[in-house]
Design a protein around this motif. Structure first.
Motif, PDB file in Angstrom:
ATOM      1  N   PRO A 171       0.829  -1.216   0.000  1.00 15.18           N
ATOM      2  CA  PRO A 171       0.000   0.000   0.000  1.00 15.18           C
ATOM      3  C   PRO A 171       0.862   1.264   0.000  1.00 15.18           C
ATOM      4  N   ASP A 197      -0.585  -5.253   2.752  1.00 10.65           N
ATOM      5  CA  ASP A 197      -1.703  -4.807   3.579  1.00 10.65           C
ATOM      6  C   ASP A 197      -2.141  -5.917   4.537  1.00 10.65           C
ATOM      7  N   GLU A 255      -6.200   1.135  -1.176  1.00  7.10           N
ATOM      8  CA  GLU A 255      -4.858   1.260  -1.728  1.00  7.10           C
ATOM      9  C   GLU A 255      -4.080  -0.041  -1.643  1.00  7.10           C
ATOM     10  N   ALA A 256      -4.636  -1.079  -1.014  1.00 10.35           N
ATOM     11  CA  ALA A 256      -3.927  -2.354  -0.954  1.00 10.35           C
ATOM     12  C   ALA A 256      -3.799  -2.962  -2.337  1.00 10.35           C
TER      13      ALA A 256
END
Length: 568
Positions: free
Chosen positions: A433, A511, A565-566
């Motif tokens: 991320p 993540d 955002e992972a």
């Protein structure tokens, strides 16, 4: 080419069996070609003591030559020695024997010594026997201290044939059965080359599921068998296919050819070569500034690296890789030729790598994790880890398709377009991320994983690109670790556990929610893949239907609780 015709290994004269009922240890005749694979004890090649004791003879010859150095030089090049010698040779054993009239005693002593050496070699050869049964490959050796090694066929990880230069000239080869544990290999050194090839094929055939087809064929011909005539015809056809495996004995055509120029160039552009050049430059500068002795201290290191560098090239010459019915056959080596056959289902991990120095040329290398059966201190283990020293993208694809034949066609873009050359715009990998990219400053977009129905793919590195592929059926376990900084950033580290080897299963800074999700799905995937795996029996069991397992994980979707955002 051999200068001496190969000998036939003679069988051991064993006493007649007792009338008490004993199980028949002979393997099925339909699965064997070599007369040495009959379940009886046999001896090795008669010239085996010469090769195994060759080092002793070399040492003795070196001592003799060192003591007779002056006489030998004067005999071949008269007048080369200093005139002060006046025909006298200090500490010369021959001169001592002649002066003291000990010629007869010396000749008798030499004959006794030669007879003793020959007797020791003969006794050692006489007590070194082997046999191949339907369940094991066994070797017995030793005179005073007897050893008995056994390699169960169902644990065979591969069979290697090594032909050192002297053995090749004599038409001989060393056969090594690779076991599943440390220091568990069983070696037959030496056999004639044709016998070694035939025995290798027999062992692989017996280690596969082929014996199932043979058993069914026997049942079909047994009175009262419940198999129908149609089933007998089918199993008979299967047995005919099995009987034709590995014939004729020849080197199969390689799917990859490595030009010598590419091989030399890959070594020149290796990190070790660049590091050595920088070290030499630093030492030269240092010696000019004020410490000249550093230059002389570097000479042994340069010589050692030069030998290592040349050995790396000669070891990769004559490289070939080709499919056979018993697995992937890999051959390499200029002076000492090594041929290994890697059966299906024996690869635990595959890694494709590329350094930044190779990027412009488009070269890649492939390493694998596999059980070598050797101890941790055995320096020859690494040579079996590299299955492609250097190759183009097309070469990589050919080799990977041999090593991973069960990977579906629609998943190959995940390996090449996204795994090796990615990330792309529609990248399916779950990457580091953005909030944690400080810990993967250059490679955060490449640092990620992808779980497919057949394998777990770990992609990482920008300067040194790597893609590790772990078949789920061979994955030992999966672990997650998290330190205090990781907890603060909401990330974790993923570990794919497999057998020890060059291929690393570590992937850091992913993540946390995504890592937990892939942990659970990998667990389910491993159970499913193991339940349906038949690669450890690569012949004769294709008619068995694997159990049906509920596999909702096969359609991958990012975890619901993972941050957006992972996936970036």
């Amino acid at each position: 080419m051999s200068s001496i015709p190969p000998f036939d290994e003679s069988p051991v004269a064993t006493p007649s069996p007792s009338p008490s009922p004993t199980p028949n240890t002979a393997p099925p005749r339909a699965l064997t070609r070599s007369p040495l694979s009959d379940g009886e004890w046999h001896r090795l090649h008669p010239l085996t003591p010469l090769l195994r004791g060759g080092l002793v003879l070399v040492i003795v010859a070196g001592i003799v030559i060192a003591n007779l150095r002056d006489r030998i030089i004067e005999g071949f090049v008269p007048g080369m020695l200093d005139e002060d010698y006046n025909g006298e040779y200090p500490s010369d054993p021959i001169e001592f024997v002649i002066v003291n009239d000990l010629i007869v005693i010396a000749l008798v002593g030499v004959l006794v010594l030669v007879a003793l050496i020959v007797a020791l070699f003969y006794v050692s050869w006489r007590f070194h026997t082997f046999r191949i049964t339907g369940d094991d490959v066994e070797v017995r050796s030793g005179v005073l201290f007897r050893t008995h090694r056994r390699a169960p066929l169902d644990r065979v990880q591969g069979v290697n044939i090594t032909r050192p230069m002297i053995a090749r000239l004599l038409g001989m080869a060393k056969l090594e059965v690779v076991g599943a544990g440390l220091d568990s290999n069983v070696k037959l050194e030496y056999l004639s080359t044709p016998n070694a090839e035939e025995v290798r094929a027999d062992i692989l055939r017996l280690a596969s599921g082929a014996r199932l087809g043979d058993a069914r064929a026997d049942a079909a011909t047994t009175p009262g068998s419940r198999l129908s005539g149609a089933a007998a015809i089918v199993t008979g056809g299967l047995t005919e296919i099995i009987d034709g495996v590995e014939e004729p004995i020849s080197e199969p055509e390689s799917v990859v050819h490595i030009p010598v120029g590419r091989l030399i160039g890959s070594h020149l552009l290796s990190g070790s070569t660049i590091g050595l050049l920088l070290a030499i430059a630093a030492i030269i500068v240092g010696s000019i500034v004020g410490t000249p002795w550093l230059l002389f201290g570097m000479i042994p290191a340069v010589i050692g690296f030069g030998a290592y560098w040349v050995r790396g090239i000669t070891r990769a010459l004559r490289y070939s890789i080709a499919p056979t019915p018993s697995g992937v056959r890999i051959t390499f080596g200029l002076f000492t030729t090594i041929t290994e056959t890697l059966p299906p289902g024996r690869l635990h991990a595959v890694e494709v790598s590329q350094s930044i120095l190779w990027r412009k040329a488009g070269w890649w290398a492939i390493n694998v994790n596999r059980l070598s059966g050797r101890g941790p201190t055995d320096t020859s283990t690494d040579q079996f880890a590299s299955v492609l020293p250097v190759g183009t993208r097309a070469d990589v694809e050919r080799v990977l398709r041999l090593l991973l034949p069960d990977l579906p066609e629609h998943e190959w873009p995940l390996v090449f377009s996204h795994g090796l050359l990615g990330p792309t715009e529609d990248d399916p990998f779950v990457n580091t991320p953005r909030r944690a990219r400080l810990f993967r400053l250059l490679s955060w977009r490449r640092n990620g994983y992808l779980l497919s129905p057949e394998a777990l793919l770990l992609r990482k590195g920008l300067i040194w690109r790597t893609l590790a592929i772990f078949p789920l059926a061979r994955l030992q376990s999966v672990g997650l670790t998290q330190g205090p900084i990781d907890r603060a950033l909401g990330v974790a580290n993923l570990h794919a556990h497999t057998i020890a080897g060059r291929v690393s299963g570590q992937l850091g800074i992913v993540d946390r929610a995504a890592a937990l999700d892939v942990f659970e799905k990998t667990e389910a995937g491993v159970i499913s893949a193991t339940a349906g795996d038949r690669t450890h029996r690569w012949a004769g069991e294709g008619d068995e239907t694997p159990p049906v397992v509920d596999e909702p994980w096969r359609t991958y979707a990012p975890p619901v609780d993972a941050s957006p955002e992972a996936r970036s």
